[in-house]
Scaffold this motif. Structure first.
Motif, short mmCIF file in Angstrom:
data_model
loop_
_atom_site.label_atom_id
_atom_site.label_comp_id
_atom_site.label_asym_id
_atom_site.label_seq_id
_atom_site.Cartn_x
_atom_site.Cartn_y
_atom_site.Cartn_z
N ALA A 1 87.44 22.56 60.65
CA ALA A 1 87.46 21.10 60.77
C ALA A 1 88.87 20.60 61.09
O ALA A 1 89.04 19.70 61.92
CB ALA A 1 86.96 20.47 59.48
N LEU A 2 89.87 21.17 60.45
CA LEU A 2 91.25 20.76 60.72
C LEU A 2 91.66 21.07 62.15
O LEU A 2 92.28 20.24 62.83
CB LEU A 2 92.20 21.44 59.74
CG LEU A 2 92.25 20.86 58.33
CD1 LEU A 2 93.08 21.75 57.42
CD2 LEU A 2 92.80 19.44 58.34
N HIS A 3 91.32 22.26 62.62
CA HIS A 3 91.66 22.62 64.00
C HIS A 3 90.93 21.71 64.99
O HIS A 3 91.51 21.27 66.00
CB HIS A 3 91.31 24.09 64.26
CG HIS A 3 92.21 25.05 63.55
ND1 HIS A 3 91.75 26.07 62.76
CD2 HIS A 3 93.57 25.13 63.50
CE1 HIS A 3 92.77 26.75 62.27
NE2 HIS A 3 93.89 26.19 62.70
N ASP A 4 89.68 21.41 64.70
CA ASP A 4 88.90 20.50 65.55
C ASP A 4 89.55 19.12 65.56
O ASP A 4 89.70 18.49 66.61
CB ASP A 4 87.47 20.43 65.03
CG ASP A 4 86.54 19.66 65.95
OD1 ASP A 4 86.93 19.39 67.10
OD2 ASP A 4 85.41 19.34 65.54
N LEU A 5 89.94 18.65 64.39
CA LEU A 5 90.58 17.35 64.24
C LEU A 5 91.86 17.27 65.07
O LEU A 5 92.10 16.30 65.79
CB LEU A 5 90.88 17.11 62.76
CG LEU A 5 91.28 15.70 62.33
CD1 LEU A 5 90.07 14.78 62.36
CD2 LEU A 5 91.86 15.73 60.92
N LEU A 6 92.67 18.31 64.98
CA LEU A 6 93.96 18.33 65.67
C LEU A 6 93.80 18.42 67.18
O LEU A 6 94.72 18.07 67.93
CB LEU A 6 94.79 19.52 65.16
CG LEU A 6 95.30 19.38 63.72
CD1 LEU A 6 95.75 20.73 63.18
CD2 LEU A 6 96.43 18.36 63.64
N GLN A 7 92.64 18.86 67.63
CA GLN A 7 92.37 18.95 69.06
C GLN A 7 91.63 17.72 69.58
O GLN A 7 91.16 17.69 70.71
CB GLN A 7 91.56 20.22 69.36
CG GLN A 7 92.35 21.50 69.12
CD GLN A 7 91.50 22.76 69.19
OE1 GLN A 7 90.33 22.70 69.60
NE2 GLN A 7 92.05 23.87 68.78
N GLY A 8 91.53 16.70 68.74
CA GLY A 8 90.91 15.46 69.18
C GLY A 8 89.45 15.30 68.82
O GLY A 8 88.81 14.33 69.25
N GLY A 9 88.90 16.24 68.04
CA GLY A 9 87.50 16.15 67.65
C GLY A 9 87.28 15.28 66.43
O GLY A 9 88.23 14.76 65.83
N SER A 10 86.01 15.12 66.07
CA SER A 10 85.63 14.35 64.89
C SER A 10 84.70 15.21 64.04
O SER A 10 83.48 15.01 64.04
CB SER A 10 84.94 13.05 65.28
OG SER A 10 85.83 12.20 65.98
N PRO A 11 85.26 16.18 63.32
CA PRO A 11 84.43 17.11 62.55
C PRO A 11 83.70 16.42 61.40
O PRO A 11 84.27 15.58 60.71
CB PRO A 11 85.44 18.13 62.03
CG PRO A 11 86.73 17.37 61.96
CD PRO A 11 86.70 16.44 63.13
N MET A 12 82.45 16.79 61.21
CA MET A 12 81.65 16.23 60.12
C MET A 12 80.71 17.30 59.59
O MET A 12 80.22 18.14 60.35
CB MET A 12 80.82 15.03 60.60
CG MET A 12 81.62 13.86 61.07
SD MET A 12 80.56 12.46 61.54
CE MET A 12 81.78 11.38 62.30
#
Length: 213
Positions: free
Chosen positions: A119-130
């Motif tokens: 989730a953190l890696h996704d977040l840092l790449q511009g994603g919205s992890p849920m």
């Protein structure tokens, strides 16, 4: 500007056991650096300027100001920061309040260490992890409500219901206009408004919805 070193991560969590577990998880990731750890929103708001982390794991149920209030305050002052809510709460009110406040992701505390890092890696790449259950709530919230015949009739004017019935007979717009003694342009206007009320795009969708096909 591209990041040249490990991404800096902040952590706001009042439960010492959860906090220590997260510190351990983050410490095992070579591309992440723990930049700040705070037990409440007030300390996070005060200490943020010294660290300015790239992303933050934020609990909701904090002593004093809530994590949602903390995200709201921080996101207004540092809009580039990314916020991942990390909580046991999955009710609609908290989910949508957090997202409206500026949260970029929402993870339940049932998540595994691998889920958290992903989730953190996704977040840092511009994603919205849920978490999956949260994502489903968001999708359900955004999806237009189902409309049955009774609801459709309540939404449509008598004229629109007449036109829908004639559409069901297969009549063309010009033929409907002739039948109702109105212009073809007026028929098109009625149909456009009717489709909007029923959340459909065309004749087939309108009839399938109305007649429960």
């Amino acid at each position: 500007m591209a990041r040249t070193g490990p991404a800096s991560i902040g952590l706001v969590e009042d439960d010492s056991r959860v906090r220590e577990a997260l510190v351990t998880i983050l410490g095992a990731a070579a591309d992440l650096r723990l930049a700040g750890v705070w037990a409440n929103a007030e300390d996070a708001l005060q200490g943020w300027a010294k660290e300015c982390p790239d992303a933050v794991i934020m609990d909701i149920n904090l002593p004093g100001a809530s994590g949602i209030a903390c995200v709201r305050g921080l996101s207004q002052r540092w809009p580039a920061a990314q916020f991942l809510m990390y909580t046991m709460y999955d009710d609609d009110q908290r989910v949508f309040e957090a997202l409206k406040a500026g949260a970029n992701g929402y993870l339940l505390k049932s998540a595994t260490p691998a889920d958290i890092l992903h989730a953190l890696h996704d977040l840092l790449q511009g994603g919205s992890p849920m978490s999956a259950s949260i994502a489903r709530r968001v999708v359900a919230y955004l999806r237009p409500p189902a409309v049955g015949r009774e609801v459709a009739e309540a939404r449509l004017t008598p004229r629109e219901q007449e036109i829908l019935a004639l559409l069901a007979e297969g009549l063309l717009y010009k033929e409907i206009g002739t039948r109702l003694s109105i212009s073809e342009a007026a028929v098109k206007q009625h149909i456009h408004r009717m489709y909007g009320k029923l959340h459909v795009q065309n004749r087939t969708e309108a009839l399938n919805l109305y007649f429960g096909r």
